[in-house]
Motif scaffolding. Structure first.
Motif, mmCIF file in Angstrom:
data_model
loop_
_atom_site.group_PDB
_atom_site.id
_atom_site.type_symbol
_atom_site.label_atom_id
_atom_site.label_comp_id
_atom_site.label_asym_id
_atom_site.label_seq_id
_atom_site.Cartn_x
_atom_site.Cartn_y
_atom_site.Cartn_z
ATOM 1 N N ARG A 17 12.080 9.544 -11.914
ATOM 2 C CA ARG A 17 11.460 8.232 -11.720
ATOM 3 C C ARG A 17 10.318 8.208 -10.714
ATOM 4 O O ARG A 17 9.677 7.181 -10.533
ATOM 5 C CB ARG A 17 12.521 7.216 -11.285
ATOM 6 C CG ARG A 17 13.694 7.083 -12.236
ATOM 7 C CD ARG A 17 13.339 6.825 -13.692
ATOM 8 N NE ARG A 17 12.438 5.715 -13.836
ATOM 9 C CZ ARG A 17 11.563 5.576 -14.829
ATOM 10 N NH1 ARG A 17 11.488 6.473 -15.770
ATOM 11 N NH2 ARG A 17 10.767 4.533 -14.880
ATOM 12 N N GLN A 18 10.041 9.313 -10.057
ATOM 13 C CA GLN A 18 9.047 9.331 -8.995
ATOM 14 C C GLN A 18 7.662 8.881 -9.451
ATOM 15 O O GLN A 18 7.024 8.076 -8.778
ATOM 16 C CB GLN A 18 8.958 10.732 -8.380
ATOM 17 C CG GLN A 18 8.007 10.810 -7.213
ATOM 18 C CD GLN A 18 8.000 12.189 -6.568
ATOM 19 O OE1 GLN A 18 8.607 13.125 -7.067
ATOM 20 N NE2 GLN A 18 7.312 12.301 -5.458
ATOM 21 N N GLN A 19 7.193 9.383 -10.570
ATOM 22 C CA GLN A 19 5.848 9.023 -11.046
ATOM 23 C C GLN A 19 5.743 7.522 -11.321
ATOM 24 O O GLN A 19 4.765 6.878 -10.941
ATOM 25 C CB GLN A 19 5.488 9.818 -12.298
ATOM 26 C CG GLN A 19 5.217 11.274 -12.015
ATOM 27 C CD GLN A 19 4.048 11.471 -11.080
ATOM 28 O OE1 GLN A 19 4.236 11.643 -9.880
ATOM 29 N NE2 GLN A 19 2.864 11.433 -11.594
ATOM 30 N N SER A 20 6.732 6.985 -11.991
ATOM 31 C CA SER A 20 6.724 5.564 -12.307
ATOM 32 C C SER A 20 6.782 4.712 -11.039
ATOM 33 O O SER A 20 6.045 3.728 -10.904
ATOM 34 C CB SER A 20 7.913 5.236 -13.212
ATOM 35 O OG SER A 20 7.990 3.858 -13.452
ATOM 36 N N LEU A 21 7.636 5.091 -10.112
ATOM 37 C CA LEU A 21 7.742 4.350 -8.852
ATOM 38 C C LEU A 21 6.460 4.483 -8.033
ATOM 39 O O LEU A 21 6.027 3.530 -7.379
ATOM 40 C CB LEU A 21 8.948 4.838 -8.043
ATOM 41 C CG LEU A 21 10.316 4.526 -8.652
ATOM 42 C CD1 LEU A 21 11.415 5.262 -7.895
ATOM 43 C CD2 LEU A 21 10.583 3.029 -8.676
ATOM 44 N N MET A 22 5.821 5.647 -8.083
ATOM 45 C CA MET A 22 4.567 5.853 -7.356
ATOM 46 C C MET A 22 3.454 4.976 -7.917
ATOM 47 O O MET A 22 2.659 4.412 -7.162
ATOM 48 C CB MET A 22 4.170 7.335 -7.420
ATOM 49 C CG MET A 22 2.946 7.654 -6.608
ATOM 50 S SD MET A 22 3.225 7.314 -4.869
ATOM 51 C CE MET A 22 1.648 7.750 -4.226
ATOM 52 N N TYR B 29 1.467 2.225 -5.788
ATOM 53 C CA TYR B 29 0.000 2.204 -5.696
ATOM 54 C C TYR B 29 -0.553 0.835 -6.090
ATOM 55 O O TYR B 29 -1.438 0.297 -5.427
ATOM 56 C CB TYR B 29 -0.621 3.293 -6.572
ATOM 57 C CG TYR B 29 -2.123 3.204 -6.577
ATOM 58 C CD1 TYR B 29 -2.855 3.624 -5.468
ATOM 59 C CD2 TYR B 29 -2.796 2.657 -7.658
ATOM 60 C CE1 TYR B 29 -4.230 3.512 -5.446
ATOM 61 C CE2 TYR B 29 -4.170 2.543 -7.640
ATOM 62 C CZ TYR B 29 -4.892 2.967 -6.539
ATOM 63 O OH TYR B 29 -6.254 2.836 -6.516
ATOM 64 N N LEU B 30 -0.027 0.280 -7.153
ATOM 65 C CA LEU B 30 -0.508 -1.032 -7.585
ATOM 66 C C LEU B 30 -0.186 -2.113 -6.549
ATOM 67 O O LEU B 30 -0.955 -3.053 -6.379
ATOM 68 C CB LEU B 30 0.090 -1.397 -8.939
ATOM 69 C CG LEU B 30 -0.474 -0.597 -10.111
ATOM 70 C CD1 LEU B 30 0.372 -0.841 -11.356
ATOM 71 C CD2 LEU B 30 -1.928 -0.952 -10.370
ATOM 72 N N LEU C 137 -1.022 4.774 1.458
ATOM 73 C CA LEU C 137 -0.005 3.759 1.751
ATOM 74 C C LEU C 137 1.084 3.767 0.687
ATOM 75 O O LEU C 137 2.256 3.553 0.996
ATOM 76 C CB LEU C 137 -0.632 2.371 1.837
ATOM 77 C CG LEU C 137 -1.438 2.074 3.088
ATOM 78 C CD1 LEU C 137 -2.068 0.688 2.979
ATOM 79 C CD2 LEU C 137 -0.585 2.175 4.324
ATOM 80 N N ALA C 138 0.685 4.016 -0.559
ATOM 81 C CA ALA C 138 1.666 4.075 -1.645
ATOM 82 C C ALA C 138 2.660 5.207 -1.401
ATOM 83 O O ALA C 138 3.863 5.047 -1.612
ATOM 84 C CB ALA C 138 0.961 4.252 -2.988
ATOM 85 N N GLU C 139 2.168 6.355 -0.941
ATOM 86 C CA GLU C 139 3.062 7.468 -0.633
ATOM 87 C C GLU C 139 4.019 7.096 0.499
ATOM 88 O O GLU C 139 5.215 7.390 0.433
ATOM 89 C CB GLU C 139 2.256 8.706 -0.246
ATOM 90 C CG GLU C 139 1.551 9.351 -1.418
ATOM 91 C CD GLU C 139 0.647 10.500 -0.997
ATOM 92 O OE1 GLU C 139 0.617 10.852 0.212
ATOM 93 O OE2 GLU C 139 -0.034 11.047 -1.870
ATOM 94 N N ASP C 140 3.478 6.453 1.543
ATOM 95 C CA ASP C 140 4.327 6.022 2.661
ATOM 96 C C ASP C 140 5.371 5.013 2.196
ATOM 97 O O ASP C 140 6.538 5.091 2.586
ATOM 98 C CB ASP C 140 3.487 5.397 3.771
ATOM 99 C CG ASP C 140 2.632 6.405 4.514
ATOM 100 O OD1 ASP C 140 2.865 7.623 4.357
ATOM 101 O OD2 ASP C 140 1.728 5.970 5.251
ATOM 102 N N LEU C 141 4.930 4.080 1.379
ATOM 103 C CA LEU C 141 5.828 3.056 0.862
ATOM 104 C C LEU C 141 6.950 3.693 0.043
ATOM 105 O O LEU C 141 8.134 3.397 0.256
ATOM 106 C CB LEU C 141 5.050 2.050 0.005
ATOM 107 C CG LEU C 141 5.857 0.978 -0.713
ATOM 108 C CD1 LEU C 141 6.574 0.077 0.284
ATOM 109 C CD2 LEU C 141 4.930 0.159 -1.613
ATOM 110 N N LEU C 142 6.589 4.583 -0.859
ATOM 111 C CA LEU C 142 7.597 5.218 -1.704
ATOM 112 C C LEU C 142 8.562 6.064 -0.869
ATOM 113 O O LEU C 142 9.769 6.030 -1.094
ATOM 114 C CB LEU C 142 6.947 6.067 -2.795
ATOM 115 C CG LEU C 142 7.910 6.713 -3.781
ATOM 116 C CD1 LEU C 142 8.778 5.669 -4.486
ATOM 117 C CD2 LEU C 142 7.139 7.533 -4.802
#
Length: 164
Positions: A14-19, A23-24, A31-36
């Motif tokens: 699920r990592q790609q989908s959650l990433m 990002y969106l 920030l998306a990486e930090d958030l995930l």
């Protein structure tokens, strides 16, 4: 039995989908990486409970939305918008699709966190009003009103060409 049994498989699947969702929601790859990473840490800490009978993906998506809103509320993180370039380099005209994407990204950055989350969940992830309300922890009426406000604001902030 390992406390995190199945967690690594969940992350791989699920990592790609959650990433993409992260990002969106943030509009920034770092920030998306930090958030995930923050959210996956939270998922890991609850993994035993989630793996037995919970829905880890739903929990992760809700946590992405909540953490983004929390960051914006505390102004801990300024979520940037895309900047449109002043003009193209000589001999290199702007690609129309790129300009539309940048204009839309810039407009998305000006939405409130809840409005942006509703747009991402409803239109990018193609979630129903009910699913969106459940993921955000709000009523269906709130989803409808936030969607309406967000779309109105997007229409006002972006040129008509974006919707072609």
């Amino acid at each position: 039995m390992d406390r995190y049994e199945g967690f690594h498989e969940f992350v791989r699947a699920r990592q790609q989908s959650l990433m993409r969702t992260a990002y969106l929601l943030t509009g920034n790859p770092h920030l998306a990486e930090d958030l995930l990473q923050t959210v996956l840490t939270r998922v890991a800490s609850h993994w035993g409970k989630l793996a037995k009978g919970g829905n880890p993906e739903a929990y992760a998506r809700k946590a992405l939305v909540n953490q983004t809103i929390s960051w914006r509320r505390r102004r801990q993180v300024e979520l940037p918008g895309a900047e449109l370039p002043e003009r193209a380099e000589p001999g290199r005209p702007h690609d129309e699709a790129t300009v539309r994407r940048l204009a839309l990204s810039q407009a998305l950055a000006k939405l409130t966190p809840k409005q942006r989350a509703v747009i991402v969940l409803r239109f990018y992830e193609d979630r129903s009003e009910h699913e969106t309300a459940e993921l955000m922890g709000v009523s269906i009426g709130t989803v409808k009103s936030q969607t309406s406000y967000a779309l109105s604001k997007l229409r006002a902030l972006t040129p008509e060409e974006v919707y072609r």
